[in-house]
Design a protein around this motif. Structure first.
Motif, PDB file in Angstrom:
ATOM      1  N   GLU A 205       0.832  -1.206   0.000  1.00  0.00           N
ATOM      2  CA  GLU A 205       0.000   0.000   0.000  1.00  0.00           C
ATOM      3  C   GLU A 205       0.867   1.257   0.000  1.00  0.00           C
ATOM      4  O   GLU A 205       0.602   2.219  -0.737  1.00  0.00           O
ATOM      5  CB  GLU A 205      -0.935  -0.012   1.216  1.00  0.00           C
ATOM      6  N   THR A 206       1.916   1.265   0.811  1.00  0.00           N
ATOM      7  CA  THR A 206       2.821   2.423   0.854  1.00  0.00           C
ATOM      8  C   THR A 206       3.496   2.610  -0.496  1.00  0.00           C
ATOM      9  O   THR A 206       3.621   3.737  -1.000  1.00  0.00           O
ATOM     10  CB  THR A 206       3.889   2.225   1.950  1.00  0.00           C
ATOM     11  N   LEU A 207       3.926   1.525  -1.099  1.00  0.00           N
ATOM     12  CA  LEU A 207       4.576   1.602  -2.416  1.00  0.00           C
ATOM     13  C   LEU A 207       3.639   2.213  -3.452  1.00  0.00           C
ATOM     14  O   LEU A 207       4.043   3.092  -4.225  1.00  0.00           O
ATOM     15  CB  LEU A 207       5.038   0.214  -2.848  1.00  0.00           C
ATOM     16  N   MET A 208       2.402   1.756  -3.479  1.00  0.00           N
ATOM     17  CA  MET A 208       1.455   2.270  -4.476  1.00  0.00           C
ATOM     18  C   MET A 208       1.143   3.747  -4.237  1.00  0.00           C
ATOM     19  O   MET A 208       0.988   4.515  -5.198  1.00  0.00           O
ATOM     20  CB  MET A 208       0.161   1.448  -4.446  1.00  0.00           C
ATOM     21  N   ARG A 209       1.064   4.154  -2.999  1.00  0.00           N
ATOM     22  CA  ARG A 209       0.731   5.547  -2.678  1.00  0.00           C
ATOM     23  C   ARG A 209       1.873   6.510  -2.965  1.00  0.00           C
ATOM     24  O   ARG A 209       1.661   7.619  -3.466  1.00  0.00           O
ATOM     25  CB  ARG A 209       0.330   5.678  -1.205  1.00  0.00           C
ATOM     26  N   GLU A 210       3.109   6.085  -2.659  1.00  0.00           N
ATOM     27  CA  GLU A 210       4.230   7.031  -2.676  1.00  0.00           C
ATOM     28  C   GLU A 210       5.023   7.053  -3.986  1.00  0.00           C
ATOM     29  O   GLU A 210       5.723   8.027  -4.261  1.00  0.00           O
ATOM     30  CB  GLU A 210       5.186   6.716  -1.522  1.00  0.00           C
ATOM     31  N   SER A 211       4.924   6.017  -4.782  1.00  0.00           N
ATOM     32  CA  SER A 211       5.789   5.905  -5.965  1.00  0.00           C
ATOM     33  C   SER A 211       5.354   6.826  -7.099  1.00  0.00           C
ATOM     34  O   SER A 211       4.169   6.997  -7.374  1.00  0.00           O
ATOM     35  CB  SER A 211       5.793   4.463  -6.470  1.00  0.00           C
ATOM     36  N   ASP A 212       6.359   7.371  -7.790  1.00  0.00           N
ATOM     37  CA  ASP A 212       6.106   8.116  -9.026  1.00  0.00           C
ATOM     38  C   ASP A 212       5.991   7.153 -10.208  1.00  0.00           C
ATOM     39  O   ASP A 212       5.330   7.441 -11.198  1.00  0.00           O
ATOM     40  CB  ASP A 212       7.246   9.110  -9.274  1.00  0.00           C
ATOM     41  N   ILE A 213       6.661   6.017 -10.078  1.00  0.00           N
ATOM     42  CA  ILE A 213       6.568   4.934 -11.068  1.00  0.00           C
ATOM     43  C   ILE A 213       6.490   3.625 -10.303  1.00  0.00           C
ATOM     44  O   ILE A 213       7.269   3.397  -9.369  1.00  0.00           O
ATOM     45  CB  ILE A 213       7.793   4.904 -12.013  1.00  0.00           C
ATOM     46  N   VAL A 214       5.553   2.768 -10.690  1.00  0.00           N
ATOM     47  CA  VAL A 214       5.441   1.427 -10.115  1.00  0.00           C
ATOM     48  C   VAL A 214       5.766   0.421 -11.206  1.00  0.00           C
ATOM     49  O   VAL A 214       5.236   0.497 -12.322  1.00  0.00           O
ATOM     50  CB  VAL A 214       4.019   1.165  -9.582  1.00  0.00           C
ATOM     51  N   THR A 215       6.662  -0.528 -10.906  1.00  0.00           N
ATOM     52  CA  THR A 215       7.024  -1.535 -11.902  1.00  0.00           C
ATOM     53  C   THR A 215       6.964  -2.922 -11.279  1.00  0.00           C
ATOM     54  O   THR A 215       7.413  -3.132 -10.154  1.00  0.00           O
ATOM     55  CB  THR A 215       8.420  -1.250 -12.500  1.00  0.00           C
ATOM     56  N   VAL A 216       6.381  -3.880 -12.019  1.00  0.00           N
ATOM     57  CA  VAL A 216       6.108  -5.212 -11.485  1.00  0.00           C
ATOM     58  C   VAL A 216       7.131  -6.221 -12.006  1.00  0.00           C
ATOM     59  O   VAL A 216       7.357  -6.324 -13.215  1.00  0.00           O
ATOM     60  CB  VAL A 216       4.693  -5.685 -11.875  1.00  0.00           C
ATOM     61  N   HIS A 217       7.720  -6.990 -11.064  1.00  0.00           N
ATOM     62  CA  HIS A 217       8.712  -8.010 -11.437  1.00  0.00           C
ATOM     63  C   HIS A 217       8.569  -9.260 -10.569  1.00  0.00           C
ATOM     64  O   HIS A 217       9.568  -9.908 -10.242  1.00  0.00           O
ATOM     65  CB  HIS A 217      10.125  -7.437 -11.338  1.00  0.00           C
ATOM     66  N   ALA A 218       7.340  -9.602 -10.244  1.00  0.00           N
ATOM     67  CA  ALA A 218       7.077 -10.799  -9.446  1.00  0.00           C
ATOM     68  C   ALA A 218       6.662 -11.950 -10.349  1.00  0.00           C
ATOM     69  O   ALA A 218       6.150 -11.744 -11.454  1.00  0.00           O
ATOM     70  CB  ALA A 218       5.976 -10.504  -8.428  1.00  0.00           C
ATOM     71  N   ARG A 219       6.883 -13.170  -9.882  1.00  0.00           N
ATOM     72  CA  ARG A 219       6.386 -14.354 -10.571  1.00  0.00           C
ATOM     73  C   ARG A 219       4.908 -14.551 -10.218  1.00  0.00           C
ATOM     74  O   ARG A 219       4.445 -14.099  -9.175  1.00  0.00           O
ATOM     75  CB  ARG A 219       7.166 -15.595 -10.148  1.00  0.00           C
TER      76      ARG A 219
END
Length: 335
Positions: A205-219
């Motif tokens: 939740e913190t990552l989604m709120r604070e990031s200017d760019i969100v990038t996904v690298h999970a399996r």
């Protein structure tokens, strides 16, 4: 020995294999067959007298293994889900793979998508090619100049979901190349990797709120499937961008489409979709704030060179009595 190679392989790999065996090389890129029907595949293996299989997309499952007299199986993949490793192990057949063969390639494309959306590169190119940009007065130029105003990656908060091999390479490029601030959501994060990129561990939740760019690298796992929900997308800043070069199953794709269409986030760079690869009529292509590619993250000459080298050198080690590096069922090696 004789090999049947349907993977994309380079000259170095073919020459090294050629020291140990004959081979029939028919890359799926040339034959246009992503994979052969199982019965046809069995027939082709037997017709050629092959006891070594090197594949990329072809399925080497129970029937293939039991009906063919195989001595070696290799899958040019990081995660060879297309090989029945259990049956191969029961038959004493070593299975080789090519871990992280496309890590660098996917990381590069991720940065490319970030730059494309952050600097309006594709948007500017589209408009120029459309014939709509004609400057009759200085004011005409200013209209488009203002439209294409972008952001720099340096100093921005980039949220990385999954600091595995690819996520780590992306983080290194961003931190050491651009000077971005790295936020990480990964319950199983390697502390040494986190330290190397000066990353800050946060919850999703913190990552989604604070990031200017969100990038996904999970399996995709039972834990990550559908992990990023509508609620998470609605937490993002209106000025933020979303990048996905992992798998679409990790996100609520309908929710992503909605926030992009409604302008609740600034844009997205996407290489993966639920209906994958994307086609020209896809709904995401109706959105000017989306840059899309048809699942080409690992599609480079360098990936082919890397997988060929890894597989060929490992088979060479095996045949010359040395310990292979990338065999998935070491128990069949003995000793």
């Amino acid at each position: 020995m004789k090999a049947f190679i349907t993977a994309d392989f380079d000259e170095y790999g073919l020459n090294l294999l050629g020291k140990h065996m004959e081979y029939d090389y028919e890359s799926w890129r040339d034959t246009k067959h992503m994979y052969l029907d199982e019965n046809e595949f069995i027939k082709e293996i037997k017709r050629r007298g092959a006891d070594v299989l090197i594949v990329e997309g072809d399925f080497v499952m129970k029937n293939v293994i039991e009906q063919c007299d195989l001595k070696i199986i290799a899958s040019c993949r990081d995660d060879p889900w297309n090989v029945d490793i259990k049956t191969a192990t029961e038959k004493g057949i070593p299975v080789f793979s090519a871990p992280h063969r496309n890590t660098e390639s996917v990381a590069d494309l991720t940065i490319g998508l970030m730059l494309s959306v952050a600097r309006n590169i594709v948007k500017a190119d589209r408009l120029l090619r459309s014939g709509k940009i004609i400057y009759k007065t200085p004011t005409d130029f200013l209209e488009y100049y203002n439209m294409f105003k972008g952001i720099e990656l340096g100093g921005k908060k980039v949220g990385i979901i999954g600091l595995g091999a690819i996520g780590f390479q992306v983080a290194k490029r961003l931190r050491h190349g651009f000077g971005s601030e790295i936020l990480v959501y990964d319950p199983y994060v390697d502390e040494n990797r986190l330290k190397e990129v000066e990353g800050k561990r946060v919850d999703l939740e913190t990552l989604m709120r604070e990031s200017d760019i969100v990038t996904v690298h999970a399996r995709v796992t039972p834990e990550t499937k559908g992990m990023i929900t509508r609620k998470h997308f609605e937490m993002m800043k209106e000025t933020a961008y979303f990048i996905n070069t992992a798998r679409a199953a990790i996100i609520d794709e309908d929710a992503l489409f909605d926030v992009l269409k409604e302008g609740k986030i600034a844009g997205a760079g996407l290489d993966v979709f639920i209906k994958d690869p994307i086609e020209s009529g896809d709904r995401f292509l109706t959105l000017d704030n989306v840059v899309a590619t048809p699942h080409i993250g690992g599609n480079t000459v360098d990936t082919v060179k890397r997988q060929s080298k890894m597989i060929a050198e490992d088979i060479d080690r095996y045949l010359t009595g040395k310990e292979p590096l990338y065999v998935l069922n070491k128990e069949v090696l003995g000793g």
